[in-house]
Design a protein around this motif. Structure first.
Motif, PDB file in Angstrom:
ATOM      1  N   GLU A  54       0.841  -1.194   0.000  1.00 38.28           N
ATOM      2  CA  GLU A  54       0.000   0.000   0.000  1.00 38.28           C
ATOM      3  C   GLU A  54       0.880   1.250   0.000  1.00 38.28           C
ATOM      4  O   GLU A  54       1.957   1.251   0.603  1.00 38.28           O
ATOM      5  CB  GLU A  54      -0.902   0.018   1.244  1.00 38.28           C
ATOM      6  CG  GLU A  54      -1.922  -1.100   1.278  1.00 38.28           C
ATOM      7  CD  GLU A  54      -2.979  -0.923   0.206  1.00 38.28           C
ATOM      8  OE1 GLU A  54      -3.267   0.248  -0.147  1.00 38.28           O
ATOM      9  OE2 GLU A  54      -3.497  -1.942  -0.275  1.00 38.28           O
ATOM     10  N   PRO A  55       0.473   2.288  -0.688  1.00 37.40           N
ATOM     11  CA  PRO A  55       1.218   3.549  -0.597  1.00 37.40           C
ATOM     12  C   PRO A  55       1.335   3.960   0.859  1.00 37.40           C
ATOM     13  O   PRO A  55       0.393   3.782   1.641  1.00 37.40           O
ATOM     14  CB  PRO A  55       0.351   4.540  -1.385  1.00 37.40           C
ATOM     15  CG  PRO A  55      -0.452   3.676  -2.302  1.00 37.40           C
ATOM     16  CD  PRO A  55      -0.710   2.397  -1.549  1.00 37.40           C
ATOM     17  N   PRO A  56       2.482   4.451   1.262  1.00 36.96           N
ATOM     18  CA  PRO A  56       2.683   4.757   2.689  1.00 36.96           C
ATOM     19  C   PRO A  56       1.755   5.849   3.191  1.00 36.96           C
ATOM     20  O   PRO A  56       1.611   6.898   2.570  1.00 36.96           O
ATOM     21  CB  PRO A  56       4.150   5.208   2.747  1.00 36.96           C
ATOM     22  CG  PRO A  56       4.474   5.650   1.352  1.00 36.96           C
ATOM     23  CD  PRO A  56       3.647   4.792   0.445  1.00 36.96           C
ATOM     24  N   HIS A  57       1.114   5.557   4.313  1.00 37.10           N
ATOM     25  CA  HIS A  57       0.279   6.535   5.001  1.00 37.10           C
ATOM     26  C   HIS A  57       0.752   6.621   6.445  1.00 37.10           C
ATOM     27  O   HIS A  57       1.104   5.618   7.055  1.00 37.10           O
ATOM     28  CB  HIS A  57      -1.194   6.120   4.968  1.00 37.10           C
ATOM     29  CG  HIS A  57      -1.776   6.121   3.588  1.00 37.10           C
ATOM     30  ND1 HIS A  57      -2.015   7.270   2.871  1.00 37.10           N
ATOM     31  CD2 HIS A  57      -2.157   5.087   2.781  1.00 37.10           C
ATOM     32  CE1 HIS A  57      -2.521   6.956   1.701  1.00 37.10           C
ATOM     33  NE2 HIS A  57      -2.615   5.627   1.610  1.00 37.10           N
ATOM     34  N   GLY A  58       0.730   7.813   6.991  1.00 30.99           N
ATOM     35  CA  GLY A  58       1.177   7.971   8.368  1.00 30.99           C
ATOM     36  C   GLY A  58       2.671   8.265   8.428  1.00 30.99           C
ATOM     37  O   GLY A  58       3.367   8.308   7.401  1.00 30.99           O
ATOM     38  N   THR A  59       3.161   8.459   9.626  1.00 33.21           N
ATOM     39  CA  THR A  59       4.572   8.783   9.837  1.00 33.21           C
ATOM     40  C   THR A  59       5.096   8.023  11.051  1.00 33.21           C
ATOM     41  O   THR A  59       4.319   7.477  11.842  1.00 33.21           O
ATOM     42  CB  THR A  59       4.769  10.286  10.087  1.00 33.21           C
ATOM     43  OG1 THR A  59       4.028  10.662  11.250  1.00 33.21           O
ATOM     44  CG2 THR A  59       4.313  11.107   8.901  1.00 33.21           C
ATOM     45  N   PHE A  60       6.396   7.999  11.176  1.00 33.26           N
ATOM     46  CA  PHE A  60       7.039   7.477  12.383  1.00 33.26           C
ATOM     47  C   PHE A  60       8.374   8.187  12.520  1.00 33.26           C
ATOM     48  O   PHE A  60       8.925   8.700  11.543  1.00 33.26           O
ATOM     49  CB  PHE A  60       7.222   5.955  12.324  1.00 33.26           C
ATOM     50  CG  PHE A  60       8.108   5.481  11.210  1.00 33.26           C
ATOM     51  CD1 PHE A  60       9.480   5.276  11.407  1.00 33.26           C
ATOM     52  CD2 PHE A  60       7.588   5.246   9.943  1.00 33.26           C
ATOM     53  CE1 PHE A  60      10.286   4.843  10.383  1.00 33.26           C
ATOM     54  CE2 PHE A  60       8.398   4.801   8.906  1.00 33.26           C
ATOM     55  CZ  PHE A  60       9.762   4.607   9.119  1.00 33.26           C
ATOM     56  N   ASN A  61       8.879   8.251  13.726  1.00 39.54           N
ATOM     57  CA  ASN A  61      10.101   9.002  14.001  1.00 39.54           C
ATOM     58  C   ASN A  61      11.238   8.077  14.410  1.00 39.54           C
ATOM     59  O   ASN A  61      11.017   7.068  15.097  1.00 39.54           O
ATOM     60  CB  ASN A  61       9.866  10.019  15.123  1.00 39.54           C
ATOM     61  CG  ASN A  61       8.856  11.089  14.729  1.00 39.54           C
ATOM     62  OD1 ASN A  61       8.876  11.569  13.600  1.00 39.54           O
ATOM     63  ND2 ASN A  61       7.977  11.442  15.651  1.00 39.54           N
ATOM     64  N   VAL A  62      12.415   8.422  13.977  1.00 45.58           N
ATOM     65  CA  VAL A  62      13.625   7.739  14.424  1.00 45.58           C
ATOM     66  C   VAL A  62      14.632   8.819  14.805  1.00 45.58           C
ATOM     67  O   VAL A  62      14.511   9.969  14.362  1.00 45.58           O
ATOM     68  CB  VAL A  62      14.225   6.831  13.322  1.00 45.58           C
ATOM     69  CG1 VAL A  62      13.293   5.684  13.013  1.00 45.58           C
ATOM     70  CG2 VAL A  62      14.545   7.630  12.068  1.00 45.58           C
ATOM     71  N   PRO A  63      15.608   8.506  15.644  1.00 45.38           N
ATOM     72  CA  PRO A  63      16.597   9.518  16.048  1.00 45.38           C
ATOM     73  C   PRO A  63      17.331  10.101  14.838  1.00 45.38           C
ATOM     74  O   PRO A  63      17.650   9.388  13.889  1.00 45.38           O
ATOM     75  CB  PRO A  63      17.559   8.733  16.952  1.00 45.38           C
ATOM     76  CG  PRO A  63      16.759   7.566  17.443  1.00 45.38           C
ATOM     77  CD  PRO A  63      15.829   7.213  16.325  1.00 45.38           C
ATOM     78  N   ALA A  64      17.612  11.389  14.887  1.00 42.77           N
ATOM     79  CA  ALA A  64      18.308  12.054  13.788  1.00 42.77           C
ATOM     80  C   ALA A  64      19.683  11.444  13.554  1.00 42.77           C
ATOM     81  O   ALA A  64      20.161  11.378  12.412  1.00 42.77           O
ATOM     82  CB  ALA A  64      18.444  13.552  14.095  1.00 42.77           C
ATOM     83  N   LYS A  65      20.314  10.964  14.631  1.00 41.40           N
ATOM     84  CA  LYS A  65      21.659  10.407  14.453  1.00 41.40           C
ATOM     85  C   LYS A  65      21.629   9.103  13.657  1.00 41.40           C
ATOM     86  O   LYS A  65      22.635   8.728  13.053  1.00 41.40           O
ATOM     87  CB  LYS A  65      22.339  10.181  15.803  1.00 41.40           C
ATOM     88  CG  LYS A  65      21.647   9.241  16.756  1.00 41.40           C
ATOM     89  CD  LYS A  65      22.404   9.186  18.073  1.00 41.40           C
ATOM     90  CE  LYS A  65      21.706   8.331  19.104  1.00 41.40           C
ATOM     91  NZ  LYS A  65      22.440   8.291  20.391  1.00 41.40           N
ATOM     92  N   PHE A  66      20.462   8.417  13.629  1.00 43.64           N
ATOM     93  CA  PHE A  66      20.378   7.212  12.800  1.00 43.64           C
ATOM     94  C   PHE A  66      20.444   7.595  11.324  1.00 43.64           C
ATOM     95  O   PHE A  66      21.078   6.895  10.523  1.00 43.64           O
ATOM     96  CB  PHE A  66      19.087   6.445  13.071  1.00 43.64           C
ATOM     97  CG  PHE A  66      18.852   5.333  12.075  1.00 43.64           C
ATOM     98  CD1 PHE A  66      19.584   4.157  12.129  1.00 43.64           C
ATOM     99  CD2 PHE A  66      17.922   5.475  11.052  1.00 43.64           C
ATOM    100  CE1 PHE A  66      19.402   3.146  11.197  1.00 43.64           C
ATOM    101  CE2 PHE A  66      17.722   4.475  10.115  1.00 43.64           C
ATOM    102  CZ  PHE A  66      18.461   3.308  10.193  1.00 43.64           C
TER     103      PHE A  66
END
Length: 451
Positions: A54-66
């Motif tokens: 499915e086309p991506p819906h929504g968001t998620f966060n990861v650390p900027a250093k990653f």
């Protein structure tokens, strides 16, 4: 099973886009394979999936250093890097502190890969030697390099800045980087057989480099990238045997020097040619600390080899101190400058840069355990005392650092070079020599006491 095909070996944007879609479709790392277009037999032109995503819906966060870590690690040659990064991304959604777990196998591996990439980029910056190739009425400068990792695009901006006034090409089997005086362009790689032949400039450079080059820096894995290596005798053939080391601490100077070559504690490494570490015997009783390497030191990889170093040599001789018996280093180990055409203008390090680099001074001090530390200039004094220390109020007297080590504050030799008035320059030079004589007298008394 989902088969993801990236556009190139360094396709970070393609990896990030695919990884985001996979994560938002709850596709586990075990259900994904990663490859690069054109690698492997019977490969489809586009990515395929066991079931449509499915086309991506929504968001998620990861650390900027990653993100920064991933941009670097993806340049490694390890074929499993794409899968490793996706596995870490998958785990980071559930554990945001994962990258702080140093003994986690995935975390340790990705950091090691990123470190290897940084080290290879630094090797590229320091080992490339251009050959002048005639092109009708115009010259072009060409170098061949064999990268262990995909660092050509990462390192190319450094060469564009350092050699802005000459057209050059860096040829590799991966990709080629070209500079026309305005922009860097990247083209497909070539075979070593396609490398243009050099003219007499190479012969002249070989003779010059054989004189100034330190054989200890010539690692076997680098020798194929250094045409001048053919003229350099191995260190074992040197007429003068090396002085025996007196190791007084778990960190030997050679180990510290190797570790510091990869220092990323502040941003100065990004534009400097290399880390310029201290130089001198492990058993030195006097440790001289300057501000930072200059242009000549940055290129040579040795401290105090330029005009300030020549003045220091003369003053040490007049004071009765043998430079070969003292350890000379700088508070900041990378050259800080601003480009002005063909010239790189020295810039004074600021407090955060001094603090970021102080770890190396502390470890040099602990390794050598000298009787005296001579701080030359305000930057050096700030490093030695770990605070702003005025030169005028503290100059010319011994100050206790601890029970066994004393410090002496004086001016930096470059200060003398900047004085416009010849009479003032002569007076200040003599004061500088008198300061160094205090160091010589301390050494004499220590020697008498030991006897």
């Amino acid at each position: 099973m989902h088969h993801i095909i990236l556009g190139s070996e360094t396709d970070f944007d393609g990896w990030r886009s695919a990884a985001r879609t996979l994560v938002l479709n709850d596709v586990t790392p075990a259900d994904v394979t990663w490859t690069v277009r054109g690698h492997g037999p019977d490969q489809p032109e586009t990515s395929t999936a066991e079931a449509p995503l499915e086309p991506p819906h929504g968001t998620f966060n990861v650390p900027a250093k990653f993100v920064e870590l991933a941009k670097t690690a993806i340049l490694h040659r390890d074929a499993e890097r794409f899968a490793l990064l996706y596995r870490l991304l998958w785990r980071l959604r559930r554990d945001h502190d994962l990258l702080d777990v140093a003994d986690d196998p995935d975390v340790a591996r990705i950091h090691a890969m990123a470190k290897a990439v940084h080290h290879e980029a630094q090797r590229m910056r320091t080992s490339i030697r251009f050959r002048e190739i005639g092109r009708e009425h115009k010259s072009h400068f060409v170098a061949w390099f064999e990268p262990q990792h995909h660092v050509v695009e990462l390192a190319a901006p450094f060469f564009a800045s350092r050699f802005a006034d000459m057209p050059w090409s860096i040829l590799t089997s991966d990709v080629c980087a070209h500079w026309d005086g305005h922009a860097v362009s990247i083209t497909p790689g070539i075979s070593e057989a396609g490398m243009p032949a050099g003219n007499r400039l190479e012969e002249i450079w070989q003779r010059h480099y054989a004189v100034i080059f330190n054989p200890a820096r010539l690692a076997a894995k680098q020798s194929r990238n250094l045409p001048e290596a053919l003229t350099i005798k191995p260190a074992s053939e040197s007429a003068t045997p090396p002085e025996p080391a007196m190791i007084r601490h778990s960190d030997s100077l050679s180990a510290l020097r190797e570790e510091a070559a990869d220092c990323r504690a502040c941003h100065l490494y990004e534009h400097a040619t290399q880390t310029v570490f201290g130089e001198g015997p492990q058993s030195a009783q006097v440790m001289l600390v300057g501000e930072q390497p200059g242009d000549k030191e940055d290129l040579a990889g040795k401290p105090f080899v330029g005009p300030a170093g020549q003045m220091l040599d003369r003053a040490l001789e007049e004071a009765g101190i043998d430079r070969k018996k003292v350890y000379i280093t700088n508070a900041v180990k990378h050259f800080k400058f601003v480009p002005r055409g063909k010239i790189r203008l020295h810039q004074k390090p600021n407090t955060p840069e001094i603090k970021a680099c102080r770890q190396w001074y502390e470890r040099e001090l602990a390794s050598i355990k000298p009787d005296l530390v001579v701080a030359m200039g305000a930057t050096a004094a700030q490093c030695v005392f770990n605070k702003l220390t005025p030169i005028g109020k503290n100059r010319g007297r011994l100050i206790d650092l601890d029970d066994e080590v004393k410090a002496l504050v004086t001016v930096h030799p470059s200060y003398l070079l900047r004085l416009p008035d010849e009479d003032a320059k002569a007076r200040e030079y003599q004061r500088f020599v008198e300061d160094l004589k205090i160091a010589a007298e301390l050494l004499r008394k220590r020697a008498q006491a030991a006897a």
